[in-house]
Design a protein around this motif. Structure first.
Motif, PDB file in Angstrom:
ATOM      1  N   VAL A   1      43.739  62.918 -15.953  1.00 53.40           N
ATOM      2  CA  VAL A   1      43.287  64.106 -16.695  1.00 53.40           C
ATOM      3  C   VAL A   1      42.216  63.644 -17.686  1.00 53.40           C
ATOM      4  N   TRP A   2      40.971  64.028 -17.417  1.00 54.59           N
ATOM      5  CA  TRP A   2      39.797  63.505 -18.140  1.00 54.59           C
ATOM      6  C   TRP A   2      39.207  64.592 -19.028  1.00 54.59           C
ATOM      7  N   ARG A   3      39.007  64.273 -20.302  1.00 53.19           N
ATOM      8  CA  ARG A   3      38.511  65.260 -21.261  1.00 53.19           C
ATOM      9  C   ARG A   3      37.488  64.638 -22.211  1.00 53.19           C
ATOM     10  N   PRO A   4      36.353  65.326 -22.448  1.00 50.96           N
ATOM     11  CA  PRO A   4      35.437  64.864 -23.491  1.00 50.96           C
ATOM     12  C   PRO A   4      36.074  65.004 -24.881  1.00 50.96           C
ATOM     13  N   ILE A   5      35.596  64.212 -25.824  1.00 49.36           N
ATOM     14  CA  ILE A   5      36.055  64.267 -27.210  1.00 49.36           C
ATOM     15  C   ILE A   5      34.863  64.618 -28.108  1.00 49.36           C
ATOM     16  N   HIS A   6      35.096  65.487 -29.084  1.00 50.37           N
ATOM     17  CA  HIS A   6      34.174  65.795 -30.191  1.00 50.37           C
ATOM     18  C   HIS A   6      32.971  66.656 -29.840  1.00 50.37           C
ATOM     19  N   HIS A   7      32.324  66.425 -28.693  1.00 49.75           N
ATOM     20  CA  HIS A   7      31.077  67.136 -28.406  1.00 49.75           C
ATOM     21  C   HIS A   7      30.863  67.193 -26.899  1.00 49.75           C
ATOM     22  N   PRO A   8      30.023  68.106 -26.426  1.00 50.40           N
ATOM     23  CA  PRO A   8      29.729  68.151 -24.988  1.00 50.40           C
ATOM     24  C   PRO A   8      29.123  66.840 -24.504  1.00 50.40           C
ATOM     25  N   VAL A   9      29.350  66.549 -23.231  1.00 46.60           N
ATOM     26  CA  VAL A   9      28.856  65.299 -22.655  1.00 46.60           C
ATOM     27  C   VAL A   9      27.383  65.442 -22.292  1.00 46.60           C
ATOM     28  N   ALA A  10      26.561  64.538 -22.817  1.00 42.03           N
ATOM     29  CA  ALA A  10      25.142  64.488 -22.458  1.00 42.03           C
ATOM     30  C   ALA A  10      24.840  63.169 -21.742  1.00 42.03           C
ATOM     31  N   HIS A  11      25.202  62.059 -22.403  1.00 46.81           N
ATOM     32  CA  HIS A  11      24.933  60.736 -21.834  1.00 46.81           C
ATOM     33  C   HIS A  11      26.141  60.250 -21.032  1.00 46.81           C
ATOM     34  N   LYS A  12      25.878  59.653 -19.895  1.00 49.17           N
ATOM     35  CA  LYS A  12      26.909  59.049 -19.038  1.00 49.17           C
ATOM     36  C   LYS A  12      28.005  60.054 -18.655  1.00 49.17           C
ATOM     37  N   PRO A  13      27.651  61.218 -18.082  1.00 55.12           N
ATOM     38  CA  PRO A  13      28.681  62.148 -17.621  1.00 55.12           C
ATOM     39  C   PRO A  13      29.462  61.561 -16.445  1.00 55.12           C
ATOM     40  N   LEU A  14      30.535  62.274 -16.070  1.00 56.80           N
ATOM     41  CA  LEU A  14      31.438  61.805 -15.019  1.00 56.80           C
ATOM     42  C   LEU A  14      31.094  62.472 -13.692  1.00 56.80           C
TER      43      LEU A  14
ATOM     44  N   ASN B   1      27.784  55.125   1.285  1.00 58.00           N
ATOM     45  CA  ASN B   1      27.713  55.929   2.494  1.00 58.00           C
ATOM     46  C   ASN B   1      26.831  57.130   2.162  1.00 58.00           C
ATOM     47  N   PRO B   2      25.760  57.367   2.910  1.00 49.63           N
ATOM     48  CA  PRO B   2      24.857  58.477   2.573  1.00 49.63           C
ATOM     49  C   PRO B   2      25.508  59.850   2.712  1.00 49.63           C
ATOM     50  N   ASN B   3      26.683  59.910   3.365  1.00 46.98           N
ATOM     51  CA  ASN B   3      27.369  61.193   3.523  1.00 46.98           C
ATOM     52  C   ASN B   3      28.124  61.638   2.272  1.00 46.98           C
ATOM     53  N   HIS B   4      28.349  60.736   1.332  1.00 46.32           N
ATOM     54  CA  HIS B   4      29.094  61.108   0.125  1.00 46.32           C
ATOM     55  C   HIS B   4      28.407  62.281  -0.578  1.00 46.32           C
ATOM     56  N   ARG B   5      29.228  63.162  -1.135  1.00 46.51           N
ATOM     57  CA  ARG B   5      28.684  64.307  -1.864  1.00 46.51           C
ATOM     58  C   ARG B   5      29.287  64.305  -3.270  1.00 46.51           C
ATOM     59  N   TRP B   6      28.424  64.269  -4.273  1.00 43.30           N
ATOM     60  CA  TRP B   6      28.815  64.053  -5.662  1.00 43.30           C
ATOM     61  C   TRP B   6      28.637  65.314  -6.497  1.00 43.30           C
ATOM     62  N   TYR B   7      29.563  65.486  -7.471  1.00 44.47           N
ATOM     63  CA  TYR B   7      29.518  66.631  -8.383  1.00 44.47           C
ATOM     64  C   TYR B   7      29.791  66.175  -9.810  1.00 44.47           C
ATOM     65  N   TYR B   8      29.327  66.984 -10.758  1.00 44.25           N
ATOM     66  CA  TYR B   8      29.711  66.825 -12.163  1.00 44.25           C
ATOM     67  C   TYR B   8      29.672  68.206 -12.793  1.00 44.25           C
ATOM     68  N   LEU B   9      30.208  68.322 -14.013  1.00 50.49           N
ATOM     69  CA  LEU B   9      30.188  69.582 -14.746  1.00 50.49           C
ATOM     70  C   LEU B   9      29.227  69.402 -15.913  1.00 50.49           C
ATOM     71  N   SER B  10      28.047  70.038 -15.812  1.00 51.03           N
ATOM     72  CA  SER B  10      27.030  69.836 -16.838  1.00 51.03           C
ATOM     73  C   SER B  10      27.520  70.323 -18.193  1.00 51.03           C
ATOM     74  N   ASN B  11      27.141  69.568 -19.212  1.00 49.95           N
ATOM     75  CA  ASN B  11      27.450  69.980 -20.581  1.00 49.95           C
ATOM     76  C   ASN B  11      28.944  70.208 -20.783  1.00 49.95           C
ATOM     77  N   GLN B  12      29.754  69.376 -20.132  1.00 48.76           N
ATOM     78  CA  GLN B  12      31.213  69.557 -20.205  1.00 48.76           C
ATOM     79  C   GLN B  12      31.688  69.420 -21.645  1.00 48.76           C
ATOM     80  N   THR B  13      32.486  70.381 -22.089  1.00 47.05           N
ATOM     81  CA  THR B  13      32.913  70.445 -23.483  1.00 47.05           C
ATOM     82  C   THR B  13      34.319  69.882 -23.651  1.00 47.05           C
ATOM     83  N   PRO B  14      34.734  69.621 -24.885  1.00 45.40           N
ATOM     84  CA  PRO B  14      36.101  69.157 -25.128  1.00 45.40           C
ATOM     85  C   PRO B  14      37.180  70.179 -24.756  1.00 45.40           C
TER      86      PRO B  14
END
Length: 278
Positions: free
Chosen positions: A170-183, A216-229
């Motif tokens: 269970v992964w959660r940002p702390i203090h502020h939205p994530v800008a640098h090094k998102p997951l 593997n070029p078939n991998h498909r990656w996602y992230y949640l932009s500006n993820q908040t705490p």
């Protein structure tokens, strides 16, 4: 002044570090100090350009059993995450509730948590100085996951292992939205299990194992932009059931468009054994 709060949703072209071998010995990593004269790991990096897709606006399309990860809006009463005992007393019960309500758990056993911040430049690596992991990996191998049940719950292990067992981070940002090094998280449906590389994970008094991941070029990656705490990412690290997503490669990544003066990422990840039958 630009802050993380002004980021707009977008897909990010970036580079991810996949597995490359160093030497002939089977892959290993020491959790603490290695024996004198031995490198702490022989895991190299194989950087590849990838596109990380933004899940913002269609978070509900992703689920643990289909994709191996899920986004959940769940504000926490804990805001600082600066006291170990308070984290265990106040935050662990919240994590348990998330896993019961969202993942359908009947029993939850939390076995550790990690807080990540920008490492001090001259600081020694360790529990108080952990930065984001910029390498594609999975926290446990299949066998190490089953062994976790035996290690943490020896009296109940035989019974528990006869039914469904999961490990969820269970992964959660702390203090502020994530800008640098998102997951970034990788969709199970595009993973070939031949991409997984077994890595010995050597503790002072026992041994576990994790997976590194080949490109593997078939991998498909996602992230949640500006993820908040107030938003958590559930990352499936293991599922004993074989007819659904069983695990999720993940990695921090560089977003070259992040505002330079946005705060550095802070996050907490809590890992738990999850049981469906009791």
């Amino acid at each position: 002044m630009a802050t993380a709060s002004v980021l707009t949703p977008h897909d990010v072209p970036t580079t991810l570090n996949y597995y490359a071998p160093i030497g002939e010995e089977a892959p290993y990593q020491y959790v603490q100090e290695p024996p004198e004269g031995k490198p702490p790991t022989n895991i190299g990096t194989d950087p590849h350009p990838v596109l990380v897709h933004d899940a913002r606006g269609h978070e509900d399309e992703f689920s643990l059993d289909k994709n191996g990860f899920q986004y959940v809006k769940w504000p926490s009463v804990e805001k600082e995450f600066d006291d170990e005992e308070r984290i265990k007393e106040k935050y662990y019960p919240e994590v348990e509730e998330i896993l019961k309500k969202v993942a359908g758990a009947k029993r939850v056993y939390i076995f550790d948590h990690t807080i990540r911040r920008k490492p001090e430049e001259n600081g020694k690596p360790g529990p108080q100085n952990r930065g984001p992991v910029e390498r594609v990996h999975i926290d446990q191998t299949y066998q190490a996951s089953a062994n976790r049940v035996k290690y943490h719950l020896p009296e109940d292990a035989d019974r528990l292992l006869k039914s469904r067992v999961r490990i969820i981070n269970v992964w959660r940002p702390i203090h502020h939205p994530v800008a640098h090094k998102p997951l970034a998280v990788s969709d199970w449906r595009y993973l070939d299990e031949n991409d997984l590389v077994h890595v010995r994970f050597i503790y002072p008094h026992r041994e576990g194992s994790t997976y590194s991941v080949k490109y593997n070029p078939n991998h498909r990656w996602y992230y949640l932009s500006n993820q908040t705490p107030d938003e958590v990412t559930l990352i499936k690290c293991y599922d004993s059931e074989q007819d659904r997503a069983r695990l999720t490669p993940h990695s921090a990544f560089l977003d070259p468009t992040a505002p330079k003066d946005a705060p550095h990422r802070e996050s907490i990840e809590v890992r738990a054994l999850v049981f469906d039958t009791e």
